[in-house]
Design an enzyme around this catalytic site. Structure first.
Site, PDB file in Angstrom:
ATOM      1  N   SER A  39      49.904  38.751  41.881  1.00 49.89           N
ATOM      2  CA  SER A  39      49.588  38.287  43.220  1.00 49.89           C
ATOM      3  C   SER A  39      50.990  37.452  43.435  1.00 49.89           C
ATOM      4  O   SER A  39      52.038  37.836  43.326  1.00 49.89           O
ATOM      5  CB  SER A  39      48.268  37.481  43.193  1.00 49.89           C
ATOM      6  OG  SER A  39      48.132  37.004  44.426  1.00 49.89           O
ATOM      7  N   ASP A  59      42.108  46.162  48.651  1.00 43.68           N
ATOM      8  CA  ASP A  59      42.478  44.665  48.425  1.00 43.68           C
ATOM      9  C   ASP A  59      42.454  43.986  49.679  1.00 43.68           C
ATOM     10  O   ASP A  59      43.238  44.148  50.774  1.00 43.68           O
ATOM     11  CB  ASP A  59      43.734  44.492  47.960  1.00 43.68           C
ATOM     12  CG  ASP A  59      44.310  43.125  47.483  1.00 43.68           C
ATOM     13  OD1 ASP A  59      43.628  42.332  47.985  1.00 43.68           O
ATOM     14  OD2 ASP A  59      45.128  43.064  46.541  1.00 43.68           O
ATOM     15  N   HIS A  90      41.268  42.356  44.265  1.00 48.21           N
ATOM     16  CA  HIS A  90      42.655  41.752  44.228  1.00 48.21           C
ATOM     17  C   HIS A  90      42.796  41.260  42.781  1.00 48.21           C
ATOM     18  O   HIS A  90      43.972  40.906  42.643  1.00 48.21           O
ATOM     19  CB  HIS A  90      42.826  40.494  45.016  1.00 48.21           C
ATOM     20  CG  HIS A  90      44.151  39.882  45.203  1.00 48.21           C
ATOM     21  ND1 HIS A  90      45.081  40.485  45.696  1.00 48.21           N
ATOM     22  CD2 HIS A  90      44.679  38.429  45.049  1.00 48.21           C
ATOM     23  CE1 HIS A  90      46.413  39.738  45.593  1.00 48.21           C
ATOM     24  NE2 HIS A  90      45.917  38.767  45.094  1.00 48.21           N
TER      25      HIS A  90
END
Length: 266
Positions: free
Chosen positions: A97, A219, A247
């Site tokens: 991320s 996601d 995610h």
């Protein structure tokens, strides 16, 4: 290793005698323990470096300042400071991320430190704009910030299952919620704003490191269009869609992530 870096980012090193190093960096709302299952698969053959971003996990709480950490470049500088302190070059860098973008920015600044980049669910920009779909409008993000400010714990209870998905395994969202609750709400709000308002699209063509982009089949934080955009903009990149949803595939489907990393690094 300077004590300040160890304390500041809670750096841990395993299998120090190994020739090749893999560094794992976590995303918002988690800490280095999120990589436990994935890191364990490489700990016999590689030196493993894990750390907590300032404001997360067991990092030094006194080191966080919203003025200092007002862009992702500050976190990238922390990563480079860790690599310098350990005298590391040619590392395999795995970032989830926001740490995907942090790793990318660090690689542009000091490419000799990196051999391969593996970005899991990364995004250069979360806001939609003309010709670009990031997944969020400013109105949506303002609502998110407002919800966090009004009742952080109520926000956590809704946000955790939304981004974790895997509704048949509610314990995953519950664990993520506990991780979010452990963060000081003021720090969480500051970090979230920096992440969601960032735009690092201009840096993408400057990446020279071989890059693997890992994306799940769905996601809610990073739509598939973002992964395709990254793949197009980063010259030496390949995109793989893993058999997972949500995610956090390194938590929900670690075997998928382990397999793709192994295939990529050879």
């Amino acid at each position: 290793m300077p004590v300040d870096i160890v304390k500041k980012n809670n750096v841990t090193v395993r299998n120090e005698s190994a020739a090749q190093t893999i560094v794992f960096a976590h995303g918002f709302g988690t800490d280095q323990t999120a990589w436990e299952k994935v890191a364990a698969a490489f700990s016999n053959d590689f030196k493993i470096v894990l750390y907590d971003n300032v404001g997360a996990g067991q990092s030094d709480p006194g080191s966080f300042s919203p003025n200092r950490y007002d862009t992702l470049h500050s976190y990238a500088e922390d990563l480079l400071a860790i690599l310098r302190s350990l005298n590391l070059t040619d590392v395999i860098m795995v970032g989830h991320s926001v740490s995907g973008m942090i790793s990318l920015l660090a690689s542009v600044k000091e490419p000799e430190r990196f051999k391969k980049l593996i970005l899991v669910g990364a995004s250069p920009r979360y806001l939609d704009s003309d010709g670009y779909k990031g997944g969020f409008t400013q109105e949506m993000l303002n609502g998110l910030y407002s919800a966090m400010a009004n009742n952080y714990y109520a926000w956590v209870s809704g946000f955790a299952p939304m981004v974790m998905e895997n509704v048949d395994r509610p314990e995953l969202a519950e664990s993520f919620a506990q991780s979010l609750v452990a963060i000081r709400p003021d720090i969480a709000q500051s970090v979230v704003r920096v992440i969601f308002q960032s735009d690092h699209r201009a840096e993408l063509p400057n990446v020279t490191i071989d890059t693997l982009l890992l994306q799940t089949q769905h996601d809610s934080a990073v739509p598939a269009e973002v992964a395709l955009y990254l793949n197009k903009q980063i010259t030496n990149s390949q995109l793989k869609t893993v058999a997972a949803e949500g995610h956090f595939p390194h938590i929900s489907a670690p075997d998928e992530i382990i397999r793709e990393i192994k295939n990529f690094i050879g």
